[in-house]
Write a protein that holds these residues in place. Structure first.
Motif, PDB file in Angstrom:
ATOM      1  N   ILE A  41      36.760 -14.682  43.283  1.00 11.84           N
ATOM      2  CA  ILE A  41      37.224 -13.386  42.766  1.00 11.84           C
ATOM      3  C   ILE A  41      37.822 -13.531  41.374  1.00 11.84           C
ATOM      4  N   PHE A  42      38.684 -14.534  41.179  1.00 12.92           N
ATOM      5  CA  PHE A  42      39.336 -14.711  39.884  1.00 12.92           C
ATOM      6  C   PHE A  42      38.347 -15.141  38.798  1.00 12.92           C
ATOM      7  N   ALA A  43      37.352 -15.961  39.187  1.00 14.71           N
ATOM      8  CA  ALA A  43      36.392 -16.473  38.199  1.00 14.71           C
ATOM      9  C   ALA A  43      35.399 -15.406  37.765  1.00 14.71           C
ATOM     10  N   THR A  44      34.956 -14.567  38.707  1.00 12.77           N
ATOM     11  CA  THR A  44      33.915 -13.577  38.392  1.00 12.77           C
ATOM     12  C   THR A  44      34.482 -12.194  38.089  1.00 12.77           C
ATOM     13  N   LYS A  45      35.791 -12.007  38.331  1.00 15.41           N
ATOM     14  CA  LYS A  45      36.432 -10.683  38.239  1.00 15.41           C
ATOM     15  C   LYS A  45      35.807  -9.690  39.211  1.00 15.41           C
ATOM     16  N   SER A  46      34.935 -10.213  40.085  1.00 22.49           N
ATOM     17  CA  SER A  46      34.277  -9.402  41.115  1.00 22.49           C
ATOM     18  C   SER A  46      33.638  -8.145  40.526  1.00 22.49           C
ATOM     19  N   ASP A  47      32.903  -8.352  39.427  1.00 19.08           N
ATOM     20  CA  ASP A  47      32.176  -7.252  38.754  1.00 19.08           C
ATOM     21  C   ASP A  47      33.093  -6.079  38.394  1.00 19.08           C
ATOM     22  N   GLY A  48      34.296  -6.399  37.964  1.00 22.29           N
ATOM     23  CA  GLY A  48      35.220  -5.349  37.519  1.00 22.29           C
ATOM     24  C   GLY A  48      36.174  -4.853  38.583  1.00 22.29           C
ATOM     25  N   ALA A  49      36.002  -5.308  39.846  1.00 18.97           N
ATOM     26  CA  ALA A  49      36.898  -4.854  40.901  1.00 18.97           C
ATOM     27  C   ALA A  49      38.253  -5.568  40.840  1.00 18.97           C
ATOM     28  N   TRP A  50      38.294  -6.717  40.181  1.00 19.41           N
ATOM     29  CA  TRP A  50      39.557  -7.439  40.003  1.00 19.41           C
ATOM     30  C   TRP A  50      39.924  -7.451  38.525  1.00 19.41           C
ATOM     31  N   SER A  51      41.065  -6.869  38.183  1.00 24.00           N
ATOM     32  CA  SER A  51      41.507  -6.832  36.781  1.00 24.00           C
ATOM     33  C   SER A  51      42.884  -7.468  36.614  1.00 24.00           C
ATOM     34  N   GLY A  52      43.274  -8.309  37.563  1.00 21.86           N
ATOM     35  CA  GLY A  52      44.538  -9.013  37.468  1.00 21.86           C
ATOM     36  C   GLY A  52      45.610  -8.400  38.351  1.00 21.86           C
ATOM     37  N   PHE A  53      46.746  -9.090  38.413  1.00 21.02           N
ATOM     38  CA  PHE A  53      47.859  -8.622  39.234  1.00 21.02           C
ATOM     39  C   PHE A  53      48.507  -7.405  38.584  1.00 21.02           C
ATOM     40  N   SER A  54      48.985  -6.491  39.432  1.00 18.19           N
ATOM     41  CA  SER A  54      49.529  -5.231  38.933  1.00 18.19           C
ATOM     42  C   SER A  54      50.757  -4.827  39.745  1.00 18.19           C
ATOM     43  N   TRP A  55      51.749  -4.202  39.040  1.00 20.94           N
ATOM     44  CA  TRP A  55      52.929  -3.666  39.730  1.00 20.94           C
ATOM     45  C   TRP A  55      52.568  -2.479  40.618  1.00 20.94           C
ATOM     46  N   LEU A  56      51.365  -1.911  40.422  1.00 20.48           N
ATOM     47  CA  LEU A  56      50.924  -0.812  41.286  1.00 20.48           C
ATOM     48  C   LEU A  56      50.764  -1.256  42.743  1.00 20.48           C
ATOM     49  N   ALA A  57      50.729  -2.575  42.950  1.00 27.16           N
ATOM     50  CA  ALA A  57      50.652  -3.098  44.316  1.00 27.16           C
ATOM     51  C   ALA A  57      51.864  -2.671  45.139  1.00 27.16           C
ATOM     52  N   PHE A  58      52.977  -2.354  44.459  1.00 30.45           N
ATOM     53  CA  PHE A  58      54.197  -1.977  45.172  1.00 30.45           C
ATOM     54  C   PHE A  58      54.408  -0.462  45.204  1.00 30.45           C
ATOM     55  N   ALA A  59      53.443   0.297  44.677  1.00 31.98           N
ATOM     56  CA  ALA A  59      53.542   1.757  44.680  1.00 31.98           C
ATOM     57  C   ALA A  59      52.947   2.320  45.974  1.00 31.98           C
ATOM     58  N   ASP A  60      53.506   3.439  46.446  1.00 34.56           N
ATOM     59  CA  ASP A  60      52.982   4.144  47.629  1.00 34.56           C
ATOM     60  C   ASP A  60      52.862   3.232  48.855  1.00 34.56           C
ATOM     61  N   LEU A  61      53.788   2.286  48.980  1.00 34.83           N
ATOM     62  CA  LEU A  61      53.668   1.314  50.070  1.00 34.83           C
ATOM     63  C   LEU A  61      53.855   1.951  51.444  1.00 34.83           C
ATOM     64  N   TRP A  62      54.764   2.928  51.556  1.00 35.37           N
ATOM     65  CA  TRP A  62      55.030   3.501  52.874  1.00 35.37           C
ATOM     66  C   TRP A  62      53.797   4.229  53.417  1.00 35.37           C
ATOM     67  N   GLY A  63      53.137   5.010  52.567  1.00 38.13           N
ATOM     68  CA  GLY A  63      51.916   5.682  53.004  1.00 38.13           C
ATOM     69  C   GLY A  63      50.846   4.679  53.389  1.00 38.13           C
ATOM     70  N   PHE A  64      50.779   3.580  52.640  1.00 39.73           N
ATOM     71  CA  PHE A  64      49.809   2.529  52.926  1.00 39.73           C
ATOM     72  C   PHE A  64      50.140   1.852  54.252  1.00 39.73           C
ATOM     73  N   VAL A  65      51.447   1.671  54.513  1.00 38.15           N
ATOM     74  CA  VAL A  65      51.884   1.066  55.776  1.00 38.15           C
ATOM     75  C   VAL A  65      51.471   1.935  56.956  1.00 38.15           C
ATOM     76  N   LYS A  66      51.622   3.252  56.832  1.00 36.68           N
ATOM     77  CA  LYS A  66      51.275   4.158  57.930  1.00 36.68           C
ATOM     78  C   LYS A  66      49.789   4.075  58.269  1.00 36.68           C
ATOM     79  N   LEU A  67      48.942   4.046  57.234  1.00 35.24           N
ATOM     80  CA  LEU A  67      47.497   3.923  57.486  1.00 35.24           C
ATOM     81  C   LEU A  67      47.182   2.562  58.101  1.00 35.24           C
ATOM     82  N   SER A  68      47.876   1.503  57.625  1.00 28.08           N
ATOM     83  CA  SER A  68      47.657   0.159  58.162  1.00 28.08           C
ATOM     84  C   SER A  68      48.082   0.082  59.623  1.00 28.08           C
ATOM     85  N   LEU A  69      49.205   0.727  59.954  1.00 26.57           N
ATOM     86  CA  LEU A  69      49.673   0.721  61.345  1.00 26.57           C
ATOM     87  C   LEU A  69      48.699   1.451  62.265  1.00 26.57           C
ATOM     88  N   ALA A  70      48.153   2.578  61.779  1.00 25.21           N
ATOM     89  CA  ALA A  70      47.163   3.313  62.582  1.00 25.21           C
ATOM     90  C   ALA A  70      45.935   2.440  62.842  1.00 25.21           C
TER      91      ALA A  70
END
Length: 487
Positions: free
Chosen positions: A238-267
């Protein structure tokens, strides 16, 4: 007069011929569409099945090597794999499956950069989940002893479980990566990585467990190392190929909207865990019957075979989840419907063949696993239930894959609770204990739960408004896109 009659009928002939021609063209078009969709499904399902077999084989081969070390070691690895690691695997797989819906629909909608953010959010959530599950491993000797295992087996399996905590954290990274790659149909990457690691796993299992005599410690080192090697090799890709644009590096957005994401994950976790654990409960309940040794051995043999057959279903589950989510994300509701039809027909056909194989070999296959005539006879007796289970489990996981691709996890979770644990499980207990049908009664009742759930999912899928599902997918992509622009 005959000539006049022929002339009167002649004007109708071109219309009839034209109608027949149109029907033939429609039939050819349907066959062409079926073949085209079938190729797409197999291009995902084939490598996914191979990947599932390779990864399942790592645990199975570790048990095989443990059996050559000693009986206690075999029992320790078997109990840890089926109970402690089984619980952890089910929870982590379920939590990670929220990504199948989100990544698949975002990729279909032409928003590939969102996939990298989704994967990072899932890493955060699954890492926290792994921390919460760690006490399950730490206190596993007491948990196993309470569940009915002997103190000797509980202590050995508990020590092995403690050593296997790194595997739990490997799951936290592996399942999001798996869903990330599947959504982009990069299943061949996963297949190659799993095949390479399996070969390495076999060699080092032999080296550490048998050659160097490390026993359970060697099993833990190799099994942990193999799962982390899968994670590392996939991350390198993934890091070497950037997965055809699907990977653009680490982002602080990973910590945004976590609660909504948790609810979908729990379901997602509730939905899949209820399915994953359902047949595991069968062995536990049968173990509570009077004189349980022979029934437990017989059902364990059947569950072993069912586990290998389930690898095919897992491949189709992944394939239809990807196809439905991609097509809904792209707004192609008709293609989504066609995918569901094709995969259902294909999987049921394979399930029917598997059922016939079980029935045809029911007098001989038990001796592949046991030398006891009593166990073999009991296995042959209950193989009719294995045959029906194999057939039902060819379609049920496919319908679950449709649910994941469309984002129906919460609905299916409720259906699973009602069908499996409020109907199937009590029915099995009543038939097995009250009516004295033993293992067959317990299993038969639980098959009733699978039947009911499958029928309900067939009805829901058949009457789904796929145009509306496209709108839902579009709304979901906008909702989970975060505050950044991914265009």
């Amino acid at each position: 007069m005959q000539k006049e009659k022929t002339e009167d009928e002649n004007p109708l002939l071109p219309l009839e011929l034209e109608h027949q021609k149109q029907q033939q063209q429609q039939q050819l078009s349907l066959i062409k569409e079926f073949n085209h969709e079938s190729k797409k499904l197999w291009s995902i399902a084939g490598p996914a099945i191979f990947t599932a077999v390779c990864q399942y084989s790592m645990g199975a081969l570790t048990q095989t090597f443990a059996g050559q070390v000693g009986d206690l070691e075999l029992a320790a690895v078997s109990v840890e794999n089926s109970v402690i690691a089984g619980l952890g695997f089910g929870v982590m797989l379920g939590m990670g499956s929220a990504l199948e819906t989100l990544c698949g629909q975002a990729f279909g909608a032409g928003k590939p950069k969102m996939l990298g953010v989704y994967m990072q959010r899932s890493w955060v959530i699954l890492f926290a989940t792994a921390c919460l599950l760690t006490p399950l491993y730490t206190y596993s000797p007491y948990i196993l002893q309470l569940s009915g295992n002997t103190p000797e087996i509980s202590q050995a399996a508990g020590k092995f479980a403690l050593w296997m905590i790194p595997q739990l954290f490997a799951y936290a990274f592996h399942f999001p990566i798996q869903k990330f790659l599947q959504a982009q149909r990069k299943v061949f990457v996963m297949a190659w990585v799993s095949a390479i690691v399996l070969v390495i796993h076999v060699f080092f299992s032999w080296l550490f467990m048998l050659k160097y005599g490390w026993g359970l410690a060697g099993a833990a080192v190799v099994l942990n190392g193999s799962w982390w090697l899968i994670v590392i090799l996939q991350l390198i890709y993934i890091f070497a190929t950037k997965s055809d644009g699907a990977w653009s590096g680490f982002s602080w957005l990973a910590f945004a909207d976590l609660w909504g994401f948790v609810k979908l994950s729990l379901a997602s976790a509730v939905m899949l865990c209820l399915e994953f654990w359902y047949l595991m409960v069968l062995v536990v309940i049968v173990g509570s019957l009077p004189d349980p040794l022979i029934p437990v051995d017989a059902i364990s043999i059947c569950m072993n075979l069912q586990g290998w057959d389930a690898m095919i279903a897992i491949g189709f589950n992944a394939a239809i989840s990807v196809r439905v989510s991609n097509e809904l994300g792209a707004g192609n509701y008709r293609n989504a419907k066609i995918s569901v039809t094709v995969v259902s027909i294909t999987s049921v056909a394979i399930g029917f063949v598997a059922m016939l194989v079980v029935l045809a070999t029911r007098d001989s296959f038990p001796y592949l696993f046991t030398t006891s005539d009593a166990v073999a006879k009991e296995t042959t007796r209950i193989s009719i239930l294995l045959a029906f289970t194999v057939l039902l489990n060819s379609l049920q996981p496919v319908l679950s894959g449709v649910a994941i691709g469309a984002g129906w996890q919460s609905l299916v979770a409720y259906i699973n609770i009602a069908c499996y644990y409020l109907f199937g499980l009590p029915a099995g207990i009543v038939l097995g204990f009250k009516y004295g049908l033993g293992g067959m009664g317990v299993w038969g009742g639980m098959i009733g739960g699978i039947c009911l759930q499958t029928i309900i999912l067939i009805v829901i899928t058949a009457f789904t408004n796929w145009k509306k599902e496209v709108d839902e997918a579009e709304s979901r992509v906008r909702k989970w896109g975060g505050s950044a622009s991914f265009d």
